[in-house]
Design an enzyme around this catalytic site. Sequence first.
Site, PDB file in Angstrom:
ATOM      1  N   TYR A  81       0.169  -0.135   1.975  1.00  0.00           N
ATOM      2  CA  TYR A  81      -0.350   0.356   0.693  1.00  0.00           C
ATOM      3  C   TYR A  81      -0.157  -0.673  -0.415  1.00  0.00           C
ATOM      4  CZ  TYR A  81      -0.779   3.066  -3.598  1.00  0.00           C
ATOM      5  OH  TYR A  81      -1.139   3.505  -4.849  1.00  0.00           O
ATOM      6  N   LYS A 121      -3.029  -2.822  -2.484  1.00  0.00           N
ATOM      7  CA  LYS A 121      -3.179  -2.744  -3.931  1.00  0.00           C
ATOM      8  C   LYS A 121      -3.009  -4.110  -4.590  1.00  0.00           C
ATOM      9  CE  LYS A 121      -4.374   1.469  -4.405  1.00  0.00           C
ATOM     10  NZ  LYS A 121      -5.731   1.769  -4.926  1.00  0.00           N
TER      11      LYS A 121
END
Length: 272
Positions: A157, A161
């Site tokens: 994740y 990002k």
Amino acid sequence: MTFATKYGPWALVAGASDGLGAAFATGLAERGVNVVLLSRRQSVLDQVAAQIESQTGTQTRTLAVDLARPDAATVIAEATGDLEIGFLVYCAGADPNYQHFLDTSIETAEAMVQRNCMVPMQLCHHFAPAMVERGNGGIVIFSSGAALAGSPNMVAYSASKAFDMVFTEALWAELHDKGVDVLGLMLGKTNTPALRELEYSRGQIGSPDEVPAGAISVDEVIAEAFENLTNGPTWMAGDMMRAGAQMIASLTRNQAVELFTQAAAAAMGPDH
């Protein structure tokens, strides 16, 4: 030039079923831009669309598609082929799992990269040329404070990002002098349904309706986003996010990762 002239006549909002995406779509509609609402859940999209149309009188279109699908960008391009998209918002890709990398399947990580990296890149490549040709348009890609350093439980994740942050900054460098406003919106802890559900499942709040400690409101994030569309490439949303980013920038990479590791342990306990 009005907002709708600069950024319309249509906007595409990925992740529009609730929280930030739905609020951003509503903000666009209030400014006279028609919106294509995109998420996995058709029934929820229909509710958001009906509410936007009744409140603003603008047109909506809904598209239920799983952004982790390998052909998601192709499906979206085909479904919007008859529309002039002047604004692209990518507000999808939260991580509901928050587990160690080796405790999740590689397919889960691959789906995260597909949804958070591949699809926004593909959509920008598809929609931006017409914006450049017109000499106006807008692109907003949501990122996260998790992008600022590596952390346990967020391996794929936070990396995805970080990709979003750097990709958006580079795209801004290429497009902002061609009339296309590009903004990477960096979020800290935000009071969304997804966050409330996660913290409730962990026992950190007493009900899914309780506001998580230290969370900024959706309305505040959206207001800052609209106020800073021309202030790219990256905007840190909220005072706490801005202060945190400044502090992290003063640390070595080792110190930053250690800080994030301590925060993860505090959130989940030392055995996680």
